[in-house]
Design a protein around this motif. Structure first.
Motif, PDB file in Angstrom:
ATOM      1  N   GLU B 262     117.838  22.720  43.486  1.00 21.51           N
ATOM      2  CA  GLU B 262     117.667  23.039  44.913  1.00 21.51           C
ATOM      3  C   GLU B 262     117.182  24.483  45.082  1.00 21.51           C
ATOM      4  O   GLU B 262     116.339  24.758  45.942  1.00 21.51           O
ATOM      5  CB  GLU B 262     118.975  22.800  45.685  1.00 21.51           C
ATOM      6  CG  GLU B 262     119.506  21.350  45.599  1.00 21.51           C
ATOM      7  CD  GLU B 262     118.468  20.265  45.922  1.00 21.51           C
ATOM      8  OE1 GLU B 262     117.586  20.502  46.780  1.00 21.51           O
ATOM      9  OE2 GLU B 262     118.506  19.180  45.282  1.00 21.51           O
ATOM     10  N   LYS B 266     113.372  25.658  46.618  1.00 21.06           N
ATOM     11  CA  LYS B 266     113.137  26.635  47.675  1.00 21.06           C
ATOM     12  C   LYS B 266     111.980  27.567  47.274  1.00 21.06           C
ATOM     13  O   LYS B 266     111.092  27.869  48.067  1.00 21.06           O
ATOM     14  CB  LYS B 266     114.431  27.433  47.908  1.00 21.06           C
ATOM     15  CG  LYS B 266     114.673  27.782  49.359  1.00 21.06           C
ATOM     16  CD  LYS B 266     116.032  28.428  49.566  1.00 21.06           C
ATOM     17  CE  LYS B 266     117.153  27.400  49.695  1.00 21.06           C
ATOM     18  NZ  LYS B 266     118.480  28.004  49.821  1.00 21.06           N
ATOM     19  N   ASP B 267     111.991  28.004  46.025  1.00 21.19           N
ATOM     20  CA  ASP B 267     110.899  28.854  45.511  1.00 21.19           C
ATOM     21  C   ASP B 267     109.569  28.097  45.545  1.00 21.19           C
ATOM     22  O   ASP B 267     108.541  28.633  45.944  1.00 21.19           O
ATOM     23  CB  ASP B 267     111.174  29.261  44.053  1.00 21.19           C
ATOM     24  CG  ASP B 267     112.243  30.345  43.950  1.00 21.19           C
ATOM     25  OD1 ASP B 267     112.682  30.848  45.009  1.00 21.19           O
ATOM     26  OD2 ASP B 267     112.637  30.682  42.813  1.00 21.19           O
TER      27      ASP B 267
END
Lengths: 211, 478
Positions: B262, B266-267
């Motif tokens: 997760e 996000k990156d």
């Protein structure tokens, strides 16, 4: 690697575009050891018929082109596969310079790594050079310092990436150069591990995902 | 994302490239860190270079071997195959063992074509730099990675240093907006692009594919599209990661797991070209104008909609192009003005790193269901996991019932290194990537097209507009 400065040699026209790497060396020869030399496989299906006899319509088979070290061809030379064997076939045959309006990127990079110059000329100059050679000129002079090609009464300029030019002129090998940066590489790897922890592959105990 | 400069005006390619620069020289050469390195049987030249220098593989944990180019597809028993071909596989095994590399060998349930296996196993991730001694490495760019093919000298360099000297290529954006018509696929988008810009149209460029039609593609479709970047001469092709990308990767064995996934996602989702990013070249396409495409010549740029006729060299103004077309028609043994749908075929092949994923097999099976092929043909799924899934869905039965051969995974008849060849003079409708002279075997003739188009050609015995055989709407963009 042997430095490349000037080359005065027999030149052969290959008036086709898209001479791809599958033609430069057909896949069926790529199991061979390089130690045996790949020159005999260069453009094999263009040079030889089904019985292995030389084709008379292939310029490389002309008597005056024997020993050619320069090839002049049309656009997109060396397109296709990344097989460095295509360059090995040229180099082992004796070719040190290809002249064409454009190249497959990977081929050109492989060429330079083997001391073979991929010289870029305009479409117009290419047609003039091909015509000169087809009219009977048999040699050309390639000057990498001056970036010029002389053939019969023609003098045409060519380009090559400046980094590649320096590398060819000096006969440099990348690996020795890279090793001089080993501290920087180690520092990058250490910092990167902090920045992108997800880069490191997970090590699964079983590997059975869905397709 | 951390480690990636988020300064304004940067393209996706710039962001990923810049985050991997170890050393930047004044002349523009950059020493680039490499995150993943895949090796196949052709890597023996590179390993010989290591041996000459008495060198080791510097990062075996980032290096993966995959048996694909030479593997047999009709047996997995190496004692039954040509010793010269067996030797190629054994060399890779020996080199992998010597250097402690994870190898996807013939006994591995995940074995398959490198560009199918990488994504499937979660080895391919957004934001990575990835290389392999294979020009179709561009495939992995579908995830927003910089992925490109390299030669043996460069393979040796990466093995020894985990880096590569590169000069940043120019950036090109290909935008395809609109909705694809039913039956029109990523393969048709790619061939349309190549036909328009030429087989060297993207030379010296990194391509980013953008636009609503691209966003609408599944990961399989994006892989097909990026795979063919090299056939336009591009150094690599990329699609910015989105939710489709993240959803595909979740749970893949070599991808991060749980919370780490997760956080990574996000990156990844932050990776995109800035709105004010400037590209060296922009090309626009209208998805609604793209029809199923076939090639008629000997380079992928020799491609036309199936509704067209074979071009007439006499009508082409550019003498060099006219000569090239004349030469192509001569080799392919077809006539100017002939309807493409009148071209009879001898054989079909469905497979290769371009079109062998589960959606490709499904698309072919949808056309083949309840029908018989008029010509022989081979269907080689891209990996043993694709094979297993297709069998679970009953697709293998449809394919066999139609009279086609259902075999194991490998590069197979795309390149013919394992002995799966198109006989001399025969014409093959193929889902592969190169219609070069003799690519599928000496004297072979290749027409490239999508899996459903190949299936349609198999059923009728000639090049066919698959839309005439569609029973119900096929979801666009697969």
């Amino acid at each position: 690697m042997k430095p490349f400065k000037t080359l005065d040699a027999i030149a052969c026209p290959l008036p086709q575009s898209n001479v791809d790497t599958d033609q430069l060396i057909p896949a069926r020869f790529m199991k061979r050891s390089r130690a045996d030399g790949y020159g005999g496989f260069l453009l094999y299906d263009l040079r030889f018929d089904e019985n292995g006899e030389p084709k008379t319509d292939c310029p490389l088979n002309d008597t005056i082109r024997q020993g050619a070290q320069i090839l002049v061809s049309r656009r997109n030379f060396g397109s296709g596969s990344s097989r460095e064997a295509a360059v090995y076939a040229l180099v082992d045959y004796g070719v040190s310079c290809v002249i064409a309006p454009s190249y497959g990127d990977i081929f050109a990079s492989n060429a330079v790594n083997n001391g073979l110059l991929p010289a870029v000329i305009s479409e117009e100059d290419c047609e003039a050079l091909l015509a000169g050679l087809q009219d009977g000129a048999d040699t050309a002079t390639v000057d990498l310092e001056a970036l010029t090609i002389r053939c019969a009464n023609l003098v045409v300029p060519f380009t090559v990436d400046p980094v590649w030019r320096t590398k060819l002129l000096n006969g440099w090998d990348d690996i020795d150069l890279t090793r001089s940066h080993s501290e920087a590489i180690a520092a990058f790897a250490a910092a990167d591990r902090e920045r992108r922890p997800w880069m490191q592959p997970n090590r699964p105990t079983t590997a059975k995902p869905e397709a | 994302m951390p480690g990636i400069d988020a300064g304004g005006g940067k393209t996706l390619f710039d962001k990923v490239f810049d985050a991997h620069v170890v050393v930047r020289r004044e002349d523009g050469q950059c020493l680039l860190w490499i995150d993943r390195h895949f090796l196949h049987e052709g890597s023996f030249h590179a390993f010989n270079k290591l041996k000459d220098r008495d060198a080791e593989v510097t990062r075996p944990d980032l290096t993966f071997g995959i048996e694909d180019h030479y593997v047999p597809t009709r047996t997995r028993d190496l004692s039954k195959i040509d010793p010269a071909i067996r030797g190629m596989i054994e060399q890779l095994r020996g080199n992998s063992e010597r250097h402690g590399l994870r190898l996807f060998d013939l006994d591995d349930p995940g074995q398959g074509i490198v560009h199918v296996v990488g994504p499937e196993q979660g080895l391919t991730l957004p934001g990575l730099t990835m290389v392999c001694g294979d020009s179709h490495t561009a495939t992995h760019g579908a995830f927003g990675a910089i992925a490109f093919g390299i030669g043996a000298s460069e393979v040796a360099h990466v093995l020894m240093t985990q880096t590569l000297w590169q000069k940043k290529p120019k950036r090109m954006r290909v935008t395809v907006d609109g909705t694809l018509a039913p039956g029109v696929t990523a393969k048709d988008i790619a061939l349309s692009i190549i036909a328009k810009i030429g087989a060297d149209g993207a030379a010296g460029h990194a391509i980013e594919y953008a636009g609503s039609a691209i966003r609408g593609l599944s990961m399989e479709g994006r892989l097909t599209l990026c795979n063919l970047s090299i056939e336009a001469g591009g150094r690599c092709g990329m699609v910015a990661p989105d939710q489709t990308t993240v959803d595909y990767l979740r749970g893949r064995p070599f991808a991060p797991q749980g919370e780490a996934f997760e956080a990574a996602a996000k990156d990844w989702l932050a990776l995109a070209s800035d709105p004010d990013a400037v590209f060296d070249r922009e090309v626009l396409f209208d998805a609604t104008e793209i029809a199923p495409v076939v090639t008629w010549g000997i380079t992928p740029e020799d491609a036309s909609p199936i509704t067209a006729t074979v071009p007439d060299p006499e009508q082409i103004a550019d003498p060099a192009r006219a000569a090239q077309v004349r030469d192509a028609l001569d080799y392919m043994d077809i006539r100017p003005g002939q309807s493409l749908t009148d071209i009879r075929i001898d054989r079909v092949f469905i497979g290769s790193c371009t079109n062998s994923r589960i959606e490709d097999i499904r698309a072919a099976a949808a056309i083949l269901a309840g029908r018989k092929a008029k010509v022989p043909g081979l269907v080689s799924p891209g990996s043993m996991l694709v094979k297993k899934q297709a069998e679970e869905e009953g697709l293998d039965r449809i394919i066999r019932d139609a009279g086609l051969e259902w075999v194991d995974a490998g590069c197979s008849m795309c390149v013919g290194m394992n002995g799966d060849l198109v006989p001399p003079g025969e014409r093959c409708a193929s889902t592969t990537n190169r219609n070069f002279r003799g690519r599928q075997g000496p004297g072979s003739r290749t027409h490239l097209m999508s899996p459903a188009m190949v299936a349609a050609a198999a059923v009728t015995g000639h090049l066919t507009d698959m839309r005439q055989l569609m029973r119900e709407p096929v979801s666009a963009g697969n």
